[in-house]
Scaffold this motif. Structure first.
Motif, PDB file in Angstrom:
ATOM      1  N   TYR A   9      -9.773  16.873 -23.174  1.00  0.00           N
ATOM      2  CA  TYR A   9     -10.887  16.888 -22.227  1.00  0.00           C
ATOM      3  C   TYR A   9     -11.909  17.947 -22.632  1.00  0.00           C
ATOM      4  O   TYR A   9     -11.534  19.048 -23.051  1.00  0.00           O
ATOM      5  CB  TYR A   9     -10.379  17.178 -20.810  1.00  0.00           C
ATOM      6  CG  TYR A   9      -9.451  16.102 -20.314  1.00  0.00           C
ATOM      7  CD1 TYR A   9      -9.947  14.989 -19.640  1.00  0.00           C
ATOM      8  CD2 TYR A   9      -8.079  16.167 -20.544  1.00  0.00           C
ATOM      9  CE1 TYR A   9      -9.108  13.980 -19.205  1.00  0.00           C
ATOM     10  CE2 TYR A   9      -7.231  15.166 -20.119  1.00  0.00           C
ATOM     11  CZ  TYR A   9      -7.750  14.074 -19.446  1.00  0.00           C
ATOM     12  OH  TYR A   9      -6.917  13.071 -19.037  1.00  0.00           O
ATOM     13  N   PHE A  10     -13.176  17.569 -22.509  1.00  0.00           N
ATOM     14  CA  PHE A  10     -14.258  18.488 -22.850  1.00  0.00           C
ATOM     15  C   PHE A  10     -15.316  18.462 -21.745  1.00  0.00           C
ATOM     16  O   PHE A  10     -15.635  17.394 -21.214  1.00  0.00           O
ATOM     17  CB  PHE A  10     -14.899  18.083 -24.187  1.00  0.00           C
ATOM     18  CG  PHE A  10     -13.922  18.125 -25.316  1.00  0.00           C
ATOM     19  CD1 PHE A  10     -13.645  19.311 -25.963  1.00  0.00           C
ATOM     20  CD2 PHE A  10     -13.234  16.976 -25.683  1.00  0.00           C
ATOM     21  CE1 PHE A  10     -12.702  19.364 -26.982  1.00  0.00           C
ATOM     22  CE2 PHE A  10     -12.305  17.022 -26.703  1.00  0.00           C
ATOM     23  CZ  PHE A  10     -12.030  18.210 -27.353  1.00  0.00           C
ATOM     24  N   ASN A  11     -15.822  19.646 -21.431  1.00  0.00           N
ATOM     25  CA  ASN A  11     -16.930  19.768 -20.478  1.00  0.00           C
ATOM     26  C   ASN A  11     -17.862  20.857 -20.990  1.00  0.00           C
ATOM     27  O   ASN A  11     -17.703  22.028 -20.666  1.00  0.00           O
ATOM     28  CB  ASN A  11     -16.409  20.096 -19.078  1.00  0.00           C
ATOM     29  CG  ASN A  11     -17.505  19.983 -18.023  1.00  0.00           C
ATOM     30  OD1 ASN A  11     -18.695  20.107 -18.339  1.00  0.00           O
ATOM     31  ND2 ASN A  11     -17.118  19.759 -16.795  1.00  0.00           N
ATOM     32  N   LEU A  12     -18.814  20.444 -21.840  1.00  0.00           N
ATOM     33  CA  LEU A  12     -19.710  21.424 -22.448  1.00  0.00           C
ATOM     34  C   LEU A  12     -20.791  21.835 -21.446  1.00  0.00           C
ATOM     35  O   LEU A  12     -21.275  20.999 -20.686  1.00  0.00           O
ATOM     36  CB  LEU A  12     -20.357  20.841 -23.713  1.00  0.00           C
ATOM     37  CG  LEU A  12     -19.568  21.065 -25.016  1.00  0.00           C
ATOM     38  CD1 LEU A  12     -18.214  20.392 -24.979  1.00  0.00           C
ATOM     39  CD2 LEU A  12     -20.387  20.615 -26.213  1.00  0.00           C
ATOM     40  N   PRO A  13     -21.181  23.122 -21.446  1.00  0.00           N
ATOM     41  CA  PRO A  13     -22.189  23.613 -20.505  1.00  0.00           C
ATOM     42  C   PRO A  13     -23.608  23.223 -20.899  1.00  0.00           C
ATOM     43  O   PRO A  13     -24.547  23.440 -20.135  1.00  0.00           O
ATOM     44  CB  PRO A  13     -22.013  25.134 -20.570  1.00  0.00           C
ATOM     45  CG  PRO A  13     -21.487  25.374 -21.951  1.00  0.00           C
ATOM     46  CD  PRO A  13     -20.630  24.188 -22.287  1.00  0.00           C
ATOM     47  N   VAL A 131     -11.335  12.537 -25.117  1.00  0.00           N
ATOM     48  CA  VAL A 131     -11.111  12.116 -26.500  1.00  0.00           C
ATOM     49  C   VAL A 131      -9.663  11.666 -26.606  1.00  0.00           C
ATOM     50  O   VAL A 131      -8.755  12.345 -26.115  1.00  0.00           O
ATOM     51  CB  VAL A 131     -11.391  13.266 -27.485  1.00  0.00           C
ATOM     52  CG1 VAL A 131     -10.843  12.955 -28.883  1.00  0.00           C
ATOM     53  CG2 VAL A 131     -12.885  13.548 -27.568  1.00  0.00           C
ATOM     54  N   LEU A 132      -9.453  10.504 -27.224  1.00  0.00           N
ATOM     55  CA  LEU A 132      -8.104   9.971 -27.419  1.00  0.00           C
ATOM     56  C   LEU A 132      -7.572  10.363 -28.786  1.00  0.00           C
ATOM     57  O   LEU A 132      -8.289  10.264 -29.789  1.00  0.00           O
ATOM     58  CB  LEU A 132      -8.141   8.441 -27.310  1.00  0.00           C
ATOM     59  CG  LEU A 132      -6.821   7.715 -27.620  1.00  0.00           C
ATOM     60  CD1 LEU A 132      -5.760   8.043 -26.576  1.00  0.00           C
ATOM     61  CD2 LEU A 132      -7.055   6.211 -27.712  1.00  0.00           C
ATOM     62  N   VAL A 133      -6.325  10.836 -28.802  1.00  0.00           N
ATOM     63  CA  VAL A 133      -5.609  11.085 -30.059  1.00  0.00           C
ATOM     64  C   VAL A 133      -4.417  10.137 -30.078  1.00  0.00           C
ATOM     65  O   VAL A 133      -3.564  10.201 -29.179  1.00  0.00           O
ATOM     66  CB  VAL A 133      -5.116  12.544 -30.166  1.00  0.00           C
ATOM     67  CG1 VAL A 133      -4.393  12.762 -31.487  1.00  0.00           C
ATOM     68  CG2 VAL A 133      -6.279  13.507 -30.015  1.00  0.00           C
ATOM     69  N   LYS A 134      -4.396   9.227 -31.049  1.00  0.00           N
ATOM     70  CA  LYS A 134      -3.290   8.274 -31.165  1.00  0.00           C
ATOM     71  C   LYS A 134      -2.658   8.433 -32.538  1.00  0.00           C
ATOM     72  O   LYS A 134      -3.357   8.343 -33.560  1.00  0.00           O
ATOM     73  CB  LYS A 134      -3.807   6.845 -30.988  1.00  0.00           C
ATOM     74  CG  LYS A 134      -2.739   5.784 -31.064  1.00  0.00           C
ATOM     75  CD  LYS A 134      -2.031   5.585 -29.735  1.00  0.00           C
ATOM     76  CE  LYS A 134      -0.991   4.484 -29.826  1.00  0.00           C
ATOM     77  NZ  LYS A 134      -0.491   4.100 -28.501  1.00  0.00           N
ATOM     78  N   ILE A 135      -1.360   8.678 -32.532  1.00  0.00           N
ATOM     79  CA  ILE A 135      -0.642   8.961 -33.782  1.00  0.00           C
ATOM     80  C   ILE A 135       0.460   7.919 -33.938  1.00  0.00           C
ATOM     81  O   ILE A 135       1.244   7.685 -33.005  1.00  0.00           O
ATOM     82  CB  ILE A 135      -0.041  10.384 -33.746  1.00  0.00           C
ATOM     83  CG1 ILE A 135      -1.170  11.403 -33.610  1.00  0.00           C
ATOM     84  CG2 ILE A 135       0.794  10.645 -34.996  1.00  0.00           C
ATOM     85  CD1 ILE A 135      -0.694  12.818 -33.289  1.00  0.00           C
ATOM     86  N   ILE A 136       0.507   7.305 -35.125  1.00  0.00           N
ATOM     87  CA  ILE A 136       1.597   6.356 -35.415  1.00  0.00           C
ATOM     88  C   ILE A 136       2.198   6.719 -36.768  1.00  0.00           C
ATOM     89  O   ILE A 136       1.509   7.233 -37.658  1.00  0.00           O
ATOM     90  CB  ILE A 136       1.122   4.889 -35.415  1.00  0.00           C
ATOM     91  CG1 ILE A 136      -0.012   4.679 -36.416  1.00  0.00           C
ATOM     92  CG2 ILE A 136       0.716   4.447 -34.021  1.00  0.00           C
ATOM     93  CD1 ILE A 136      -0.377   3.204 -36.593  1.00  0.00           C
TER      94      ILE A 136
END
Ligand code: ZN
Length: 138
Positions: A9-13, A131-136
């Motif tokens: 998760y990101f919440n830039l000012p 942002v999604l991080v998917k690792i296989i």
């Protein structure tokens, strides 16, 4: 085959900004236990990007200036998309900088080229995005 999923998760000012998210992706990789495979990292919002490049402040300034020439934020009235929203430039900037990256995992590490780092690119900030991080792999 192992599979691992994590959201960042990101919440830039600020409206725009770049964040090196390589440490968070490496953390997710460690959590996954995958030694050989692939990691996909993608923005889950259509006004943000994930891309790979150099962690060099001059280059980031160049990206900002280049994107602003390609798709200036103002005047807002120049874009058909604007009206209820004012973020047409952010959609265009996101398209130029890309939605996602895929990186090979070798020996439990991100198999980068020279100087490669993973960045989150924000083009319409001041709100929380994912942002999604998917690792296989195995
Ligand atoms: Zn929009």
């Amino acid at each position: 085959m192992k599979s691992y999923r994590k959201e960042l998760y990101f919440n830039l000012p600020t409206r725009r900004g770049f964040v090196n998210i390589t440490p968070q992706v490496e953390q997710a990789l460690a959590e996954s236990g995958v030694r050989e495979g692939l990691v996909l990292v993608n923005a889950m919002n259509i006004t943000a990007s994930v891309f790979i490049n150099d962690d060099e402040s001059g280059l980031h300034s160049d990206f900002e200036k280049w994107l602003e020439r390609l798709a200036p934020e103002k005047p807002y009235s120049q874009y058909a998309h604007n009206g209820y929203e004012d973020n047409a430039d952010a959609h265009l900037k996101r398209t130029v900088m890309g939605r996602e990256v895929v990186v090979a995992i070798t020996g439990g590490r991100l198999d980068f080229g020279t100087w490669e780092q993973i960045f989150y690119g924000e083009f319409d900030g001041k709100r929380t995005k994912r942002v999604l991080v998917k690792i296989i792999g195995e």
